[in-house]
Design an enzyme around this catalytic site. Sequence first.
Site, PDB file in Angstrom:
ATOM      1  N   GLY A 216      24.667 -40.355 -13.133  1.00  0.00           N
ATOM      2  CA  GLY A 216      23.465 -40.462 -13.941  1.00  0.00           C
ATOM      3  C   GLY A 216      22.295 -39.734 -13.313  1.00  0.00           C
ATOM      4  O   GLY A 216      22.442 -38.685 -12.675  1.00  0.00           O
ATOM      5  N   SER A 217      21.118 -40.330 -13.445  1.00  0.00           N
ATOM      6  CA  SER A 217      19.892 -39.628 -13.048  1.00  0.00           C
ATOM      7  C   SER A 217      19.726 -39.446 -11.547  1.00  0.00           C
ATOM      8  O   SER A 217      18.847 -38.687 -11.126  1.00  0.00           O
ATOM      9  CB  SER A 217      18.675 -40.355 -13.613  1.00  0.00           C
ATOM     10  OG  SER A 217      18.663 -40.248 -15.025  1.00  0.00           O
TER      11      SER A 217
END
Length: 484
Positions: A216-217
């Site tokens: 993810g981020s």
Amino acid sequence: MNSAIRRLAVAAIILMLALMANSTYLQAFRANEINGRNDNNRVRDSQFSVNRGPILIGSTPVAQSKPSNDRFKYQRTYPSGPVYAPVTGFYSYRFGRAGIELTMNSELNGSDPSMAFRRIIDVISNRPQQGGSVTLTLNAAAQQAAYKGLGSKTGAVVAIEPKTGKILAMATTPSYDPNRLASHDSTKVDAAWKSLTEDKDRPLSNRAAQELYPPGSTFKLVTAAAALSSGKYTPETKVNSPAELPLPQTTVPLVNEDGKNCGGSNNATLTIALRYSCNTAYGSVGLALGPDALREQAAKFGFGARPLAELPSVATSQFPGDPNEPQTAQSAIGQFDVRATPLQMAMVAAGIANKGEVMKPYLVQNVRTPDLKTVSETKPESLHQAVTPQVASQLTAMMVDVVNNGTGKPGQISGVQVAGKTGTAQTAKDRPPFAWFTAFAPADDPKIAVAVLIEKADIARDDIAGGKLAAPIAKSVMEAVLGQ
């Protein structure tokens, strides 16, 4: 008649030479491999009668052998049970070995070539074989904080000392009690094995190093590193950051999690975009850089290589081979087919913390003979210069901003400047997202880098976020190392 006898004699000689050659090959080149097999019953029976050496943290054993009143003479025990199980593994007569018990088996049972002189002395003095000790790099306070912080959640924590690569914590949940598998009661061991292997939550798996997840981020750190290293961006460079980013070759746009533009702007700076973890901004950067630049930057942090030979079955983190443009945008924010272990994301944070230099992670500090003579000591080793010190400094400032002003606020430590990045990775529609947080502290003189993954927690899907779930655990682990 004579010719037939000669042919038979030649055939017999050839067979004898082949037998001698095979025996020599097995003894000279494959002895350790064969002796180390879990299904070698003769060796297994012999080794279970050896006073196996302890696995230590400092001077405290987390695995040790005690005398037993049965045919094996010694019983392997694990005083802290599940807390260290992902690292120590188990030593079982029925099911072999795992973890450090497997990879350091010859040192622990005293058969390693480095202990040959000790074995000769034992034979001369008629002493039974005794194993050496293996001292780990783990920090007891950090390990306890990691395990306690995970609690009933399904997840993993890895902490690294940035300047050396020492692994300070490696915890996963759910875990298991190695004592159940080390028992000499075969009925109980079989029942424990059946229970553990049939458990859908896979407690025997070391999620910190053996499982791959979409980062993810947290992967935006890699994308930011590639952007800053390209020379085309600075932390204040403005990038396209609308609420929705149209993508080529598809009608499906890339969107921000909150459905809004980035911090109130369609053209946010790289720093602001990281502060609010804007997908569209870093998707735009990924498209501009292209997949090759992202892949090369990921490789410099350790993607594509096995990072920790001291544990078996460590997974290799990966960046997709040939993504198209929409897939590249998704990859730039840690989605599509980007996969990483918590160990790998801790290495990313540690590399940034260490002025851009990624150190080889290691778990074994040293190996000693039973009379405490050191036979091996691990020395810090550099893997890659992932980014320049200047870029590392820029990334650090951006990560400090995330913790001070953005999504990473739950990772703040009073009186200590923390640099961090949150992540919430989407998975299948029928399962909740993964929550991530990776960080290091103190930002100006890093002593610890940590990555936390929460795979599953008993809360509503909308409440799952890296800042809420993972950052408080990372905070407690950092505090344990910093003595806060």
